[in-house]
Design an enzyme around this catalytic site. Structure first.
Site, PDB file in Angstrom:
ATOM      1  NE  ARG A 158      45.439  12.189  10.959  1.00 31.13           N
ATOM      2  CZ  ARG A 158      46.186  11.021  11.114  1.00 31.13           C
ATOM      3  NH1 ARG A 158      46.888  10.743  10.262  1.00 31.13           N
ATOM      4  NH2 ARG A 158      46.415  10.669  12.230  1.00 31.13           N
ATOM      5  CD  GLU A 160      42.090   8.504   6.018  1.00 32.02           C
ATOM      6  OE1 GLU A 160      42.680   8.774   5.086  1.00 32.02           O
ATOM      7  OE2 GLU A 160      42.831   7.738   6.751  1.00 32.02           O
ATOM      8  CG  HIS A 192      45.947   6.540   6.418  1.00 27.16           C
ATOM      9  ND1 HIS A 192      44.949   7.285   7.062  1.00 27.16           N
ATOM     10  CD2 HIS A 192      47.161   6.757   6.778  1.00 27.16           C
ATOM     11  CE1 HIS A 192      46.069   7.870   7.905  1.00 27.16           C
ATOM     12  NE2 HIS A 192      47.098   7.779   7.675  1.00 27.16           N
TER      13      HIS A 192
HETATM   14  C1  LIG Z   1      42.785   6.145  12.065  1.00 29.29           C
HETATM   15  O1  LIG Z   1      41.518   6.194  12.195  1.00 29.29           O
HETATM   16  C2  LIG Z   1      40.498   6.683  11.115  1.00 29.29           C
HETATM   17  C3  LIG Z   1      39.111   6.201  11.789  1.00 29.29           C
HETATM   18  O2  LIG Z   1      38.986   6.758  12.945  1.00 29.29           O
HETATM   19  C4  LIG Z   1      40.882   5.933   9.784  1.00 29.29           C
HETATM   20  O3  LIG Z   1      40.010   6.566   8.823  1.00 29.29           O
HETATM   21  C5  LIG Z   1      42.347   6.300   9.277  1.00 29.29           C
HETATM   22  O4  LIG Z   1      42.702   5.652   8.226  1.00 29.29           O
HETATM   23  C6  LIG Z   1      43.267   5.726  10.703  1.00 29.29           C
HETATM   24  N1  LIG Z   1      44.641   5.954  10.146  1.00 29.29           N
HETATM   25  C7  LIG Z   1      45.693   5.239  10.304  1.00 29.29           C
HETATM   26  C8  LIG Z   1      46.804   5.498  10.155  1.00 29.29           C
HETATM   27  O5  LIG Z   1      45.227   3.938  10.548  1.00 29.29           O
END
Ligand SMILES: *[C@@H]1O[C@H](CO)[C@@H](O)[C@H](O)[C@H]1NC(C)=O
Ligand SMILES: *[C@@H]1O[C@H](CO)[C@@H](O)[C@H](O)[C@H]1NC(C)=O
Ligand SMILES: *[C@@H]1O[C@H](CO)[C@@H](O)[C@H](O)[C@H]1NC(C)=O
Length: 332
Positions: free
Chosen positions: A245, A274, A292
């Site tokens: 994270r 992000e 991500h």
């Molecule tokens: C999960 O959601 C957040 C926004 O709420 C986003 O920034 C993040 O990239 C997301 N993570 C995944 C693994 O998709």
């Protein structure tokens, strides 16, 4: 199974037929594929979901409803007893507020381990080889460009902060590349689970790792666990990798540590704010960036959806979750 309905919020893509078959054990399947937080809250308050016993939500559905914070949780129907979350991280759910309302929550550990560890290993190698410049140069027709030599993983010490499922899967991969593995957790693992990795204290991990990988969950106590003070403790020329994270790292301090060459290179799949990325990371060729994508494979996305549905079925049939979040398991 009368009066036990299930609600799906947001997308479910790879296990549609398995979701449809949940209808066999429920009175009704509700879906809320898109909308807004206000609209969702008003549907909850108007009684539209008053038969809902178990819910499927995902990190992707956060885009629609926003965080499952205490406001949203208090608006959920009183019939709701289970939230089955698709995602290994669940920092966008207020677990304490759920527990207080008697709602049990599951996440999807295990299913994400291999895919996330693959991306972590990719970033370890990419950062050791300083590939960003090469990636860019070759596409611009400049062949290697102003290429510089990288480092071998062999005989380097990989420090894993957070030796859970993902950390352990990364350790298996890194060993195959000849790396020595050490780790830190709040509690040492039983020896047979360590698989030869050395347990060290937090400070020793910082002081002696050539490559440091973050594989721990985000919580109030781990936010900015790596900041200015921690960078100062690290070896000069350390390589930092984060697939967990973004807010685990004080990004401002990372940019400084990269600029001072304290940190040689970094590999990042997650960011503090992000999808926004710190300007200092974007312009630094010593950083390998990914948006991500840790679990973004067909196989893993389907495995995650299936695990959420297994939790949902188990909640409805047995009144029990398979992969309940540890914060709740402690006091049950
Ligand atoms: C999960 O959601 C957040 C926004 O709420 C986003 O920034 C993040 O990239 C997301 N993570 C995944 C693994 O998709
Ligand atoms: C992860 O990979 C290992 C080794 O290939 C395999 O044994 C294990 O079943 C995989 N785990 C999951 C959850 O798919
Ligand atoms: C990585 O490669 C770029 C481009 O050659 C170079 O400017 C930079 O100094 C290299 N980084 C390290 C840490 O050697």
């Amino acid at each position: 199974m009368p009066d036990k309905a299930a609600l799906l919020i947001g997308p479910l893509v790879h296990a549609r037929s398995e979701w449809a078959s949940v209808s066999k054990i429920t009175s009704k399947l509700h879906e809320y594929p898109d909308g807004s937080r206000d609209d969702f809250l008003s549907k909850c308050r108007s009684g539209e979901y008053d038969d809902v016993f178990a819910m499927y939500r995902s990190n992707d559905s956060n885009r629609i409803t926003g965080n499952f914070d205490s406001e949203l949780i208090s608006a959920l129907p009183s019939s709701l007893k289970y939230i089955c979350h698709n995602g290994a991280g669940y920092d966008n759910i207020d677990i304490a507020a759920c527990t207080e309302r008697g709602i049990q929550v599951s996440s999807t550990p295990i299913a994400v381990n291999n895919a996330t560890a693959d991306v972590a290993m990719f970033l370890v190698l990419g950062a050791l080889r300083n590939v960003t410049h090469c990636f860019q140069a070759v596409r611009k027709g400049k062949w290697r460009g102003d290429f510089k030599l990288g480092h071998d993983p062999k005989d380097k010490t990989l420090g894993i902060l957070g030796m859970g499922g993902i950390g352990s899967a990364l350790a298996v991969r890194a060993k195959a590349f000849g790396m020595n593995i050490q780790y830190h957790n709040r509690h040492r693992l039983p020896e047979q689970q360590e698989n030869g990795a050395k347990y060290v204290g937090f400070d020793e991990l910082l002081e002696t790792s050539d490559v440091l990988s973050l594989n721990l969950a985000l919580s109030d106590s781990t936010r900015h666990i790596i900041g200015k003070k921690e960078f100062a403790e690290m070896k000069d020329g350390v390589v930092l990798v984060n697939t967990a994270r973004g807010p685990l790292i004080d990004e401002e301090a990372l940019v400084e540590a990269l600029e001072s060459r304290k940190v040689w290179t970094a590999g990042l799949d997650v960011f503090e704010k992000e999808p926004e990325i710190h300007e200092g990371l974007l312009r630094n060729e010593n950083v390998v960036l990914l948006p991500h994508i840790g679990t973004a494979t067909f196989e893993t996305q389907r495995d995650m959806e299936l695990l959420v549905l297994d939790n949902l079925r188990s909640a409805i049939k047995e009144g029990k979750l398979l992969t309940q979040v540890p914060e709740q398991k402690k006091d049950s």
